[in-house]
Motif scaffolding. Sequence first.
Motif, PDB file in Angstrom:
ATOM      1  N   UNK A   1       0.822  -1.215   0.000  1.00 19.28           N
ATOM      2  CA  UNK A   1       0.000   0.000   0.000  1.00 19.28           C
ATOM      3  C   UNK A   1       0.856   1.265   0.000  1.00 19.28           C
ATOM      4  N   UNK A   2       2.146   1.128  -0.136  1.00 17.10           N
ATOM      5  CA  UNK A   2       3.077   2.261  -0.072  1.00 17.10           C
ATOM      6  C   UNK A   2       3.556   2.595  -1.483  1.00 17.10           C
ATOM      7  N   UNK A   3       3.049   3.685  -2.040  1.00 16.94           N
ATOM      8  CA  UNK A   3       3.412   4.053  -3.409  1.00 16.94           C
ATOM      9  C   UNK A   3       4.855   4.517  -3.534  1.00 16.94           C
ATOM     10  N   UNK A   4       5.528   4.717  -2.419  1.00 12.65           N
ATOM     11  CA  UNK A   4       6.946   5.089  -2.467  1.00 12.65           C
ATOM     12  C   UNK A   4       7.837   3.878  -2.725  1.00 12.65           C
TER      13      UNK A   4
ATOM     14  N   UNK B   1       1.873   1.078 -12.137  1.00 12.46           N
ATOM     15  CA  UNK B   1       0.629   1.119 -12.904  1.00 12.46           C
ATOM     16  C   UNK B   1      -0.562   0.749 -12.016  1.00 12.46           C
ATOM     17  N   UNK B   2      -0.387  -0.256 -11.154  1.00 17.17           N
ATOM     18  CA  UNK B   2      -1.400  -0.631 -10.168  1.00 17.17           C
ATOM     19  C   UNK B   2      -0.677  -1.150  -8.930  1.00 17.17           C
ATOM     20  N   UNK B   3      -1.379  -1.232  -7.801  1.00 19.10           N
ATOM     21  CA  UNK B   3      -0.724  -1.630  -6.556  1.00 19.10           C
ATOM     22  C   UNK B   3      -1.706  -2.384  -5.673  1.00 19.10           C
ATOM     23  N   UNK B   4      -1.232  -2.776  -4.460  1.00 23.75           N
ATOM     24  CA  UNK B   4      -2.072  -3.563  -3.567  1.00 23.75           C
ATOM     25  C   UNK B   4      -2.122  -5.030  -3.943  1.00 23.75           C
ATOM     26  N   UNK B   5      -1.040  -5.523  -4.569  1.00 29.09           N
ATOM     27  CA  UNK B   5      -0.947  -6.931  -4.946  1.00 29.09           C
ATOM     28  C   UNK B   5      -0.086  -7.684  -3.924  1.00 29.09           C
TER      29      UNK B   5
ATOM     30  N   UNK C   1      -6.077   0.167  -6.967  1.00 33.15           N
ATOM     31  CA  UNK C   1      -5.570  -0.447  -5.741  1.00 33.15           C
ATOM     32  C   UNK C   1      -6.323  -1.766  -5.529  1.00 33.15           C
ATOM     33  N   UNK C   2      -5.587  -2.894  -5.496  1.00 33.46           N
ATOM     34  CA  UNK C   2      -6.210  -4.214  -5.401  1.00 33.46           C
ATOM     35  C   UNK C   2      -6.285  -4.743  -3.968  1.00 33.46           C
ATOM     36  N   UNK C   3      -5.940  -3.894  -3.001  1.00 33.25           N
ATOM     37  CA  UNK C   3      -6.381  -4.127  -1.642  1.00 33.25           C
ATOM     38  C   UNK C   3      -5.453  -4.818  -0.673  1.00 33.25           C
TER      39      UNK C   3
ATOM     40  N   UNK D   1     -13.925  -6.330   1.382  1.00 40.46           N
ATOM     41  CA  UNK D   1     -14.157  -5.193   0.487  1.00 40.46           C
ATOM     42  C   UNK D   1     -13.965  -3.884   1.237  1.00 40.46           C
ATOM     43  N   UNK D   2     -13.641  -2.853   0.466  1.00 38.40           N
ATOM     44  CA  UNK D   2     -13.498  -1.513   1.020  1.00 38.40           C
ATOM     45  C   UNK D   2     -13.599  -0.523  -0.131  1.00 38.40           C
TER      46      UNK D   2
END
Length: 364
Positions: free
Chosen positions: A175-178, A210-214, A249-251, A271-272
């Motif tokens: 969850x950290x885009x850095x 491109x996407x995150x939360x994996x 964000x895939x959670x 879910x959120x």
Amino acid sequence: MMLFRPILAALLALAAPLSAQTLDGPSGPIPVREMVSGLDGPWSFAFLPDDSVLITEKSGRLWRLIDGQKIEIGGIGPIAQVGQGGLLDVLVPRDFLQTRQLYFTHALMQGNGAGTALATAQFPVGSDKLEGWRVIYQIAKGSSGGRHFGSRLVEGLDGTLFMTVGERGDRPSAQDLARENGSVLRLTRDGDPAPGNPFLDDPNARPAIWSYGHRNPQGAALDGSGQLYVSEHGARGGDEVNLITKGANYGWPVISYGRHYSGAKIGEGTSKPGMEQPEFYWDPSIAPSGLMIYSGALWPEWQGDSFTGSLKFGFISRLSGDPLHEVQRLQSPETERLRDIREAPDGAIWFLSEGQGALYRMAP
């Protein structure tokens, strides 16, 4: 009678592999042919335009299968062999005949830790050695341990490269885009963040994301329209297939359909708001690796279906429909600990068994 028993046992041993060398197709059994054996920790494979095949081994070896012969290809650069890391995916881009360029993902030492990296090299005509190996991208330093490197490579329709990265066993980092941990990256062929990426102008984010939360995406493929899907490992349950969209964000680890290996609850539930739902999830986990979305070339009934291998249970899972759901499990001794699966240029389905140390071809 004592003489008859060993003869009977020998005949049964010879017959057993023959009965296993088919898998169920839409119109009956499909023959499965062993293309090469004796592989040690195989991870990925890719087709070259001359009908030969490249095969990676996690230990850092690269093989070329040509005319039934396995030839080792030299020129691989430094590879970190740590836990689940090593030499991982290989990509032959569409313009290979013009550029002779190949792309590889692998684990790379970064101080006291290791991270997922992207390297490129040229494969000259008639050579058995790569030239000019160089790392063109690596994730931010700071990850230790040997878990969850990802890592698949897919060429987008526009020629950019999608690269999946696991969260390296560091759950909050997804969850950290850095940091790139737990993300799908989109890169140019030179390894730069691709134009149009969602976080290019965010000073607190890594611009290649491109996407995150994996968690640990070990399969990736484009469908017929060029949309990217990934398959990824959950924990105890919650393996997922996700349709990847820009900036989503895939959670993980805030939401999941699984539980921790201890049995404890993961995050806040399933879910959120602001977090994507999977297209499909498995519970219990199958440990999916490799992903192919079939064109229908040889089996029109399978057009658009997704195929992924199970490392845990040793089968090929076929998914179909809207909503996506599992419709078939193709299983034989050849599918043991299945690591990768691809469609060949002629429409045949090839798959790589880590358990058998062999590469197989399914075709009529």
